[in-house]
Design a protein around this motif. Structure first.
Motif, PDB file in Angstrom:
ATOM      1  N   GLU A  17      44.913  34.941 -12.212  1.00  0.00           N
ATOM      2  CA  GLU A  17      44.157  36.030 -11.594  1.00  0.00           C
ATOM      3  C   GLU A  17      45.088  36.810 -10.673  1.00  0.00           C
ATOM      4  O   GLU A  17      45.887  36.222  -9.951  1.00  0.00           O
ATOM      5  CB  GLU A  17      42.968  35.494 -10.797  1.00  0.00           C
ATOM      6  CG  GLU A  17      41.809  35.030 -11.654  1.00  0.00           C
ATOM      7  CD  GLU A  17      40.565  34.730 -10.840  1.00  0.00           C
ATOM      8  OE1 GLU A  17      39.463  34.875 -11.368  1.00  0.00           O
ATOM      9  OE2 GLU A  17      40.729  34.350  -9.661  1.00  0.00           O
ATOM     10  N   PHE A  18      44.957  38.121 -10.657  1.00  0.00           N
ATOM     11  CA  PHE A  18      45.860  38.937  -9.856  1.00  0.00           C
ATOM     12  C   PHE A  18      45.221  40.293  -9.582  1.00  0.00           C
ATOM     13  O   PHE A  18      44.232  40.680 -10.207  1.00  0.00           O
ATOM     14  CB  PHE A  18      47.205  39.121 -10.584  1.00  0.00           C
ATOM     15  CG  PHE A  18      47.099  39.813 -11.919  1.00  0.00           C
ATOM     16  CD1 PHE A  18      47.342  41.169 -12.048  1.00  0.00           C
ATOM     17  CD2 PHE A  18      46.749  39.097 -13.060  1.00  0.00           C
ATOM     18  CE1 PHE A  18      47.235  41.804 -13.263  1.00  0.00           C
ATOM     19  CE2 PHE A  18      46.639  39.713 -14.289  1.00  0.00           C
ATOM     20  CZ  PHE A  18      46.885  41.079 -14.397  1.00  0.00           C
ATOM     21  N   GLY A  19      45.806  41.010  -8.640  1.00  0.00           N
ATOM     22  CA  GLY A  19      45.406  42.377  -8.345  1.00  0.00           C
ATOM     23  C   GLY A  19      46.585  43.306  -8.558  1.00  0.00           C
ATOM     24  O   GLY A  19      47.736  42.858  -8.669  1.00  0.00           O
ATOM     25  N   ILE A  20      46.318  44.600  -8.606  1.00  0.00           N
ATOM     26  CA  ILE A  20      47.371  45.590  -8.830  1.00  0.00           C
ATOM     27  C   ILE A  20      47.510  46.436  -7.570  1.00  0.00           C
ATOM     28  O   ILE A  20      46.536  47.049  -7.113  1.00  0.00           O
ATOM     29  CB  ILE A  20      47.050  46.488 -10.041  1.00  0.00           C
ATOM     30  CG1 ILE A  20      46.933  45.638 -11.306  1.00  0.00           C
ATOM     31  CG2 ILE A  20      48.127  47.540 -10.223  1.00  0.00           C
ATOM     32  CD1 ILE A  20      46.568  46.418 -12.539  1.00  0.00           C
TER      33      ILE A  20
ATOM     34  N   LEU B 276      46.514  48.161 -20.850  1.00  0.00           N
ATOM     35  CA  LEU B 276      46.724  49.137 -19.786  1.00  0.00           C
ATOM     36  C   LEU B 276      45.640  49.009 -18.734  1.00  0.00           C
ATOM     37  O   LEU B 276      44.487  48.695 -19.051  1.00  0.00           O
ATOM     38  CB  LEU B 276      46.734  50.549 -20.359  1.00  0.00           C
ATOM     39  CG  LEU B 276      47.777  50.841 -21.436  1.00  0.00           C
ATOM     40  CD1 LEU B 276      47.614  52.267 -21.957  1.00  0.00           C
ATOM     41  CD2 LEU B 276      49.179  50.617 -20.921  1.00  0.00           C
ATOM     42  N   ALA B 277      46.013  49.237 -17.470  1.00  0.00           N
ATOM     43  CA  ALA B 277      45.053  49.213 -16.364  1.00  0.00           C
ATOM     44  C   ALA B 277      45.077  50.558 -15.656  1.00  0.00           C
ATOM     45  O   ALA B 277      46.129  51.210 -15.554  1.00  0.00           O
ATOM     46  CB  ALA B 277      45.390  48.090 -15.395  1.00  0.00           C
ATOM     47  N   PHE B 278      43.906  50.985 -15.162  1.00  0.00           N
ATOM     48  CA  PHE B 278      43.751  52.288 -14.501  1.00  0.00           C
ATOM     49  C   PHE B 278      42.940  52.103 -13.225  1.00  0.00           C
ATOM     50  O   PHE B 278      42.172  51.151 -13.085  1.00  0.00           O
ATOM     51  CB  PHE B 278      43.006  53.280 -15.402  1.00  0.00           C
ATOM     52  CG  PHE B 278      43.588  53.444 -16.773  1.00  0.00           C
ATOM     53  CD1 PHE B 278      44.506  54.447 -17.042  1.00  0.00           C
ATOM     54  CD2 PHE B 278      43.201  52.608 -17.818  1.00  0.00           C
ATOM     55  CE1 PHE B 278      45.031  54.605 -18.312  1.00  0.00           C
ATOM     56  CE2 PHE B 278      43.714  52.747 -19.087  1.00  0.00           C
ATOM     57  CZ  PHE B 278      44.634  53.751 -19.339  1.00  0.00           C
ATOM     58  N   VAL B 279      43.110  53.052 -12.306  1.00  0.00           N
ATOM     59  CA  VAL B 279      42.316  53.108 -11.078  1.00  0.00           C
ATOM     60  C   VAL B 279      41.760  54.517 -10.955  1.00  0.00           C
ATOM     61  O   VAL B 279      42.459  55.506 -11.234  1.00  0.00           O
ATOM     62  CB  VAL B 279      43.158  52.769  -9.832  1.00  0.00           C
ATOM     63  CG1 VAL B 279      42.320  52.908  -8.566  1.00  0.00           C
ATOM     64  CG2 VAL B 279      43.709  51.359  -9.924  1.00  0.00           C
TER      65      VAL B 279
ATOM     66  N   LEU C  22      40.131  42.791  -9.177  1.00  0.00           N
ATOM     67  CA  LEU C  22      40.700  41.490  -9.519  1.00  0.00           C
ATOM     68  C   LEU C  22      40.708  41.340 -11.042  1.00  0.00           C
ATOM     69  O   LEU C  22      39.687  41.537 -11.701  1.00  0.00           O
ATOM     70  CB  LEU C  22      39.895  40.368  -8.886  1.00  0.00           C
ATOM     71  CG  LEU C  22      40.479  38.962  -9.019  1.00  0.00           C
ATOM     72  CD1 LEU C  22      41.792  38.858  -8.254  1.00  0.00           C
ATOM     73  CD2 LEU C  22      39.487  37.916  -8.509  1.00  0.00           C
ATOM     74  N   ILE C  23      41.893  40.977 -11.588  1.00  0.00           N
ATOM     75  CA  ILE C  23      42.084  40.905 -13.037  1.00  0.00           C
ATOM     76  C   ILE C  23      42.331  39.454 -13.436  1.00  0.00           C
ATOM     77  O   ILE C  23      43.068  38.725 -12.775  1.00  0.00           O
ATOM     78  CB  ILE C  23      43.272  41.781 -13.482  1.00  0.00           C
ATOM     79  CG1 ILE C  23      43.016  43.251 -13.113  1.00  0.00           C
ATOM     80  CG2 ILE C  23      43.513  41.651 -14.981  1.00  0.00           C
ATOM     81  CD1 ILE C  23      44.200  44.153 -13.402  1.00  0.00           C
ATOM     82  N   LEU C  24      41.739  39.048 -14.561  1.00  0.00           N
ATOM     83  CA  LEU C  24      41.993  37.741 -15.163  1.00  0.00           C
ATOM     84  C   LEU C  24      42.732  37.952 -16.475  1.00  0.00           C
ATOM     85  O   LEU C  24      42.257  38.691 -17.346  1.00  0.00           O
ATOM     86  CB  LEU C  24      40.681  36.997 -15.418  1.00  0.00           C
ATOM     87  CG  LEU C  24      40.795  35.699 -16.220  1.00  0.00           C
ATOM     88  CD1 LEU C  24      41.605  34.655 -15.450  1.00  0.00           C
ATOM     89  CD2 LEU C  24      39.427  35.156 -16.594  1.00  0.00           C
TER      90      LEU C  24
ATOM     91  N   LEU D  87      42.531  41.427 -20.928  1.00  0.00           N
ATOM     92  CA  LEU D  87      42.343  41.456 -19.474  1.00  0.00           C
ATOM     93  C   LEU D  87      40.868  41.609 -19.152  1.00  0.00           C
ATOM     94  O   LEU D  87      40.184  42.465 -19.716  1.00  0.00           O
ATOM     95  CB  LEU D  87      43.112  42.627 -18.853  1.00  0.00           C
ATOM     96  CG  LEU D  87      44.626  42.669 -19.048  1.00  0.00           C
ATOM     97  CD1 LEU D  87      45.191  43.944 -18.428  1.00  0.00           C
ATOM     98  CD2 LEU D  87      45.296  41.442 -18.436  1.00  0.00           C
ATOM     99  N   GLU D  88      40.392  40.765 -18.227  1.00  0.00           N
ATOM    100  CA  GLU D  88      39.033  40.903 -17.709  1.00  0.00           C
ATOM    101  C   GLU D  88      39.142  41.409 -16.280  1.00  0.00           C
ATOM    102  O   GLU D  88      39.845  40.818 -15.462  1.00  0.00           O
ATOM    103  CB  GLU D  88      38.317  39.561 -17.753  1.00  0.00           C
ATOM    104  CG  GLU D  88      36.903  39.591 -17.218  1.00  0.00           C
ATOM    105  CD  GLU D  88      36.271  38.213 -17.232  1.00  0.00           C
ATOM    106  OE1 GLU D  88      35.866  37.737 -16.157  1.00  0.00           O
ATOM    107  OE2 GLU D  88      36.214  37.612 -18.322  1.00  0.00           O
ATOM    108  N   ILE D  89      38.467  42.511 -15.964  1.00  0.00           N
ATOM    109  CA  ILE D  89      38.643  43.129 -14.646  1.00  0.00           C
ATOM    110  C   ILE D  89      37.315  43.300 -13.950  1.00  0.00           C
ATOM    111  O   ILE D  89      36.288  43.587 -14.583  1.00  0.00           O
ATOM    112  CB  ILE D  89      39.357  44.499 -14.779  1.00  0.00           C
ATOM    113  CG1 ILE D  89      39.782  45.022 -13.401  1.00  0.00           C
ATOM    114  CG2 ILE D  89      38.482  45.500 -15.510  1.00  0.00           C
ATOM    115  CD1 ILE D  89      40.787  46.143 -13.454  1.00  0.00           C
ATOM    116  N   ASN D  90      37.309  43.074 -12.643  1.00  0.00           N
ATOM    117  CA  ASN D  90      36.159  43.372 -11.810  1.00  0.00           C
ATOM    118  C   ASN D  90      36.248  44.839 -11.410  1.00  0.00           C
ATOM    119  O   ASN D  90      37.165  45.234 -10.679  1.00  0.00           O
ATOM    120  CB  ASN D  90      36.152  42.471 -10.573  1.00  0.00           C
ATOM    121  CG  ASN D  90      34.926  42.656  -9.708  1.00  0.00           C
ATOM    122  OD1 ASN D  90      34.520  43.770  -9.406  1.00  0.00           O
ATOM    123  ND2 ASN D  90      34.346  41.537  -9.291  1.00  0.00           N
ATOM    124  N   GLU D  91      35.347  45.649 -11.873  1.00  0.00           N
ATOM    125  CA  GLU D  91      35.435  47.094 -11.648  1.00  0.00           C
ATOM    126  C   GLU D  91      35.338  47.471 -10.179  1.00  0.00           C
ATOM    127  O   GLU D  91      35.809  48.536  -9.778  1.00  0.00           O
ATOM    128  CB  GLU D  91      34.346  47.825 -12.444  1.00  0.00           C
ATOM    129  CG  GLU D  91      34.534  47.756 -13.949  1.00  0.00           C
ATOM    130  CD  GLU D  91      33.533  48.626 -14.687  1.00  0.00           C
ATOM    131  OE1 GLU D  91      32.770  49.358 -14.008  1.00  0.00           O
ATOM    132  OE2 GLU D  91      33.512  48.580 -15.929  1.00  0.00           O
TER     133      GLU D  91
END
Length: 543
Positions: free
Chosen positions: A227-230, A272-275, A262-264, A254-258
């Protein structure tokens, strides 16, 4: 086919009309029910049982056709569906609901289990003043004392100025206009059922929009199940439109808490991850997930060559895994003798007292084990029979004589001892102890000295038998003295005298000399021929 005549129609009208009136009357009687007991909340002891009753509001007669239910998040409250008998099973709370099976109307009361005084006497904000950006929402919260009923839903909220903010009854506020306003919170006081009100100040700020979202890294590498954050920044730095949501391109990897970001990492691959703050979208960051590497072995690395030399000193032991890229490098650390040294779950060993202990590590991945022996030798002999210290010189003043004898020590062991005798009466009965070769006393881990001594009854009774230790600095002249006052010693029995200098600021100096004084305060012939037998003076090591 038979036909109805006029008389039959009139009779049917009268019968059905009367029945309809009766039904309406019955429903009206049952409209509105009230549950007793009415206290908000009702106090229960654990395992206490109480009969709850529902009444018709119109005539306060006991209502019929009532179905009982309970909402209790932690299972603290139970109710019998048909009887309304309520039981408190454990500490917590519950909402007891009575529902009419005739009208479907209901009433609610609350039960608190295991609290001496679950009453509501005061209401106050959790945070007195808050800021929110216009167009955004914020949750406000108040609490009651001495028992907080906020979780029970017994506090409701409204806007002081509805033209500026919208407020939902549970405290969610949406700001409409820039300015300062208040959210009002209400509840019912237990004692007299009066409404309590408090206010929460809300500063509605103009929006300063985010125009750029920047990731700290363009590519991130993680391991599956991690588990990690960006990390990211936004511009301008004073922007307040900063409610962010998080997204990924492939939810199978990747499983992400919107809401939190927090990403699993679910399985090997790339995504890819976005904000976004719902107005602008960041550039993508690439996340590569590698397969988990399992442990094949572990070896402890203890870098200290000799014993730990100071009580309170800490030493790190490292657990080196094979292969080096093992994903889970955690485990359980233990000490076989915590009276000698303790170890925390990071592998940091802390000396407690002299002796030897085994520090053991067992890995969580695979249960691999290794251990090392740790020795603590923190006691330094400044003055003892048979001890030769190249770093310490000891000399008695001319009014004391020193003789090594064999005898039984405080632990009932036969050892070499020192016998001190006052042989002259023209000075202070003391020993000078000085460090050599530029060695000084180490004050990093505490300064407590111990002296085991046995007083031999003197020919003449003394007013006191005080023993003192003085620490001195030859460079600065600082002297710090500790006195153990002894009015009436127990003669011919071993006694431990301790001198603790930890509370003395002057110990920050370079202490390199000591004075050990017997019969402190006596000068001259008073103590002639008085004797002590001692095991020695011990304390922290030199540095």
């Amino acid at each position: 086919m038979k036909k109805l005549n006029l008389l039959s129609v009139l009779l049917m009208f009268l019968v059905f009309g009367c029945n309809e009136q009766q039904v309406e009357q019955d429903i009206k009687i049952d409209e509105g029910i009230s549950v007793s007991p009415w206290e908000i909340p009702t106090a229960f002891e654990i395992n206490e049982t109480l009969q709850f009753i529902a009444y018709n509001i119109s005539d306060y007669e006991e209502a019929t056709g009532i179905v009982w239910s309970v909402v209790s998040p932690d299972g603290a409250v139970e109710v019998e569906e048909e009887t309304g008998i309520v039981t408190g099973t454990k500490e917590g709370w519950g909402k007891v609901i009575a529902t009419s099976s005739i009208t479907n109307l209901s009433d609610t009361t609350y039960v608190v289990v295991g609290h001496e005084n679950p009453s509501v006497d005061f209401l106050e904000p959790v945070i007195q003043e808050l800021e929110v950006v216009v167009g955004r929402s914020i949750q406000v919260e108040a609490m009651t004392l001495p028992y907080n009923v906020s979780d029970l839903g017994l506090i409701w909220y409204e806007a002081d100025e509805p033209e500026m903010i919208n407020v939902e009854s549970h405290g969610l506020v949406k700001a409409k206009v820039v300015g300062v306003t208040n959210v009002l919170a209400h509840t019912i006081r237990t004692e007299d059922r009066e409404v309590l009100t408090t206010s929460i100040r809300l500063n509605v700020m103009p929006e300063i929009a985010v125009d750029t979202i920047l990731f700290a890294e363009d590519v991130i590498t993680q391991t599956e199940t991690e588990e990690f954050g960006i990390a990211f920044n936004y511009l301008p730095e004073n922007a307040n439109d900063t409610t962010f949501h998080y997204y990924v391109s492939d939810t199978s990897i990747l499983e992400i808490n919107e809401e939190t970001g927090l990403i699993l990492a679910k399985k090997p691959g790339s995504a890819l991850a976005f904000v976004s703050n719902d107005r602008i979208l960041s550039k993508a960051v690439k996340v590569t997930v590698n397969e988990k590497v399992f442990a094949q072995g572990v070896e402890l690395n203890y870098l200290l060559a000799g014993p730990i030399q100071f009580t309170g000193q800490s030493v790190q032991i490292e657990a080196n895994f094979t292969p080096e890229e093992t994903f889970d490098q955690t485990g359980v650390w233990t000490s076989s003798n915590e009276l000698v040294a303790s170890v925390d779950q990071g592998g940091v060993v802390t000396a407690v007292s002299d002796g030897t202990t085994i520090i053991k590590f067992v890995s969580n991945d695979g249960g691999f084990t290794d251990e090392v022996e740790v020795t603590v030798d923190a006691t330094y002999y400044y003055f003892a029979a048979g001890e030769t210290n190249n770093e310490v010189s000891v000399r008695p003043r001319k009014d004391l004589s020193i003789e090594e004898i064999v005898g039984t020590n405080h632990a009932n062991e036969e050892v070499d001892l020192i016998q001190l005798t006052r042989v002259a009466g023209d000075g202070w009965p003391l020993y000078d102890i000085s460090t050599q070769n530029s060695a000084i006393v180490n004050s990093d881990y505490g300064l407590e000295y111990s002296l085991w001594a046995k007083a031999i009854k003197a020919d003449e009774k003394l007013s006191h038998y005080n023993i003192s230790l003085i620490l001195k600095s030859s460079s600065s002249g600082v002297r710090v003295k500790k006195v153990v006052e002894v009015k009436e010693p127990i003669f011919n029995e071993w006694t431990e005298y301790k001198f603790n200098f930890d509370d003395t600021e002057a110990i920050n100096e370079d202490i390199d000399q000591m004075e050990l004084i017997f019969w402190d305060g006596h000068f001259g012939d008073t103590t002639l021929n008085a004797q002590y037998i001692i095991e020695g003076l011990t304390g922290p090591r030199l540095r």
